[in-house]
Design a protein around this motif. Structure first.
Motif, PDB file in Angstrom:
ATOM      1  N   LYS A 111       0.917  -1.207   0.091  1.00  0.00           N
ATOM      2  CA  LYS A 111       0.172   0.108   0.005  1.00  0.00           C
ATOM      3  C   LYS A 111       0.926   1.407   0.032  1.00  0.00           C
ATOM      4  O   LYS A 111       1.795   1.469   0.916  1.00  0.00           O
ATOM      5  N   ARG A 112       0.757   2.219  -1.044  1.00  0.00           N
ATOM      6  CA  ARG A 112       1.574   3.250  -1.058  1.00  0.00           C
ATOM      7  C   ARG A 112       0.783   4.197  -0.118  1.00  0.00           C
ATOM      8  O   ARG A 112      -0.175   4.661  -0.103  1.00  0.00           O
TER       9      ARG A 112
ATOM     10  N   HIS B 215       4.545  -2.577   2.983  1.00  0.00           N
ATOM     11  CA  HIS B 215       4.377  -4.229   2.569  1.00  0.00           C
ATOM     12  C   HIS B 215       3.845  -5.022   3.707  1.00  0.00           C
ATOM     13  O   HIS B 215       4.039  -4.533   4.933  1.00  0.00           O
ATOM     14  N   PRO B 216       3.468  -6.174   3.429  1.00  0.00           N
ATOM     15  CA  PRO B 216       2.869  -7.003   4.453  1.00  0.00           C
ATOM     16  C   PRO B 216       3.630  -7.099   5.725  1.00  0.00           C
ATOM     17  O   PRO B 216       3.385  -7.290   6.536  1.00  0.00           O
ATOM     18  N   THR B 217       5.220  -7.346   5.439  1.00  0.00           N
ATOM     19  CA  THR B 217       6.041  -7.785   6.577  1.00  0.00           C
ATOM     20  C   THR B 217       7.100  -6.575   6.723  1.00  0.00           C
ATOM     21  O   THR B 217       7.854  -6.663   7.811  1.00  0.00           O
ATOM     22  N   TYR B 218       7.028  -5.537   6.030  1.00  0.00           N
ATOM     23  CA  TYR B 218       7.876  -4.466   6.213  1.00  0.00           C
ATOM     24  C   TYR B 218       7.628  -3.092   5.718  1.00  0.00           C
ATOM     25  O   TYR B 218       6.567  -3.169   4.906  1.00  0.00           O
ATOM     26  N   MET B 219       8.098  -2.206   5.895  1.00  0.00           N
ATOM     27  CA  MET B 219       7.713  -0.680   5.543  1.00  0.00           C
ATOM     28  C   MET B 219       9.151  -0.119   4.770  1.00  0.00           C
ATOM     29  O   MET B 219      10.327  -0.420   4.942  1.00  0.00           O
TER      30      MET B 219
END
Length: 126
Positions: free
Chosen positions: A67-68, A80-84
């Motif tokens: 998601k931006r 992102h699902p596991t990190y930024m």
């Protein structure tokens, strides 16, 4: 030759390992041999139907990969699902802050495109 071991009175010799019967089908994968063939097939059918429903649901509503979130200063934010993911942007475009930054900081709309059309613009005249 050694004589066979004597069994206790009334004891029956059981073969080692699960019995599959003469010419019978083997057990279904992942299902204990303690269940009858009919029980095993019912369990297998139910689990197969649950798996099919899961695949259909994931196909119709796939998970969001990223998601931006926008820009803050010279940085672009992507969740992102596991990190930024935070990337430094060399050339500023349009404005230094995005809509998400204004929500986080509480400073309100910071881009011209976010302002309502009936609001007067307080731009310095040069």
């Amino acid at each position: 030759a050694r004589p066979p071991q004597a069994l206790a009175a009334g004891a029956v010799a059981m073969p080692e390992g699960p019995s599959q019967g003469a010419g019978g089908r083997p057990n279904l994968p992942g299902i204990s041999s303690e269940y009858t063939r009919v029980q095993s097939e019912l369990i297998w059918a139910r689990k197969s139907e649950e798996e099919l429903q899961y695949v259909r649901a994931r196909t119709q509503h796939p998970p969001k990969g990223r998601k931006r979130l926008g820009k803050i200063g010279n940085f672009e934010l992507v969740r992102h699902p596991t990190y930024m993911d935070i990337k430094w942007i060399n050339s500023p475009r349009e404005s230094q802050c995005s809509a998400i930054a204004s929500l986080v900081t509480g400073i309100g709309a910071t881009r011209l495109s976010q302002l309502e059309l009936n609001q007067p613009l307080d731009l310095p005249l040069t």
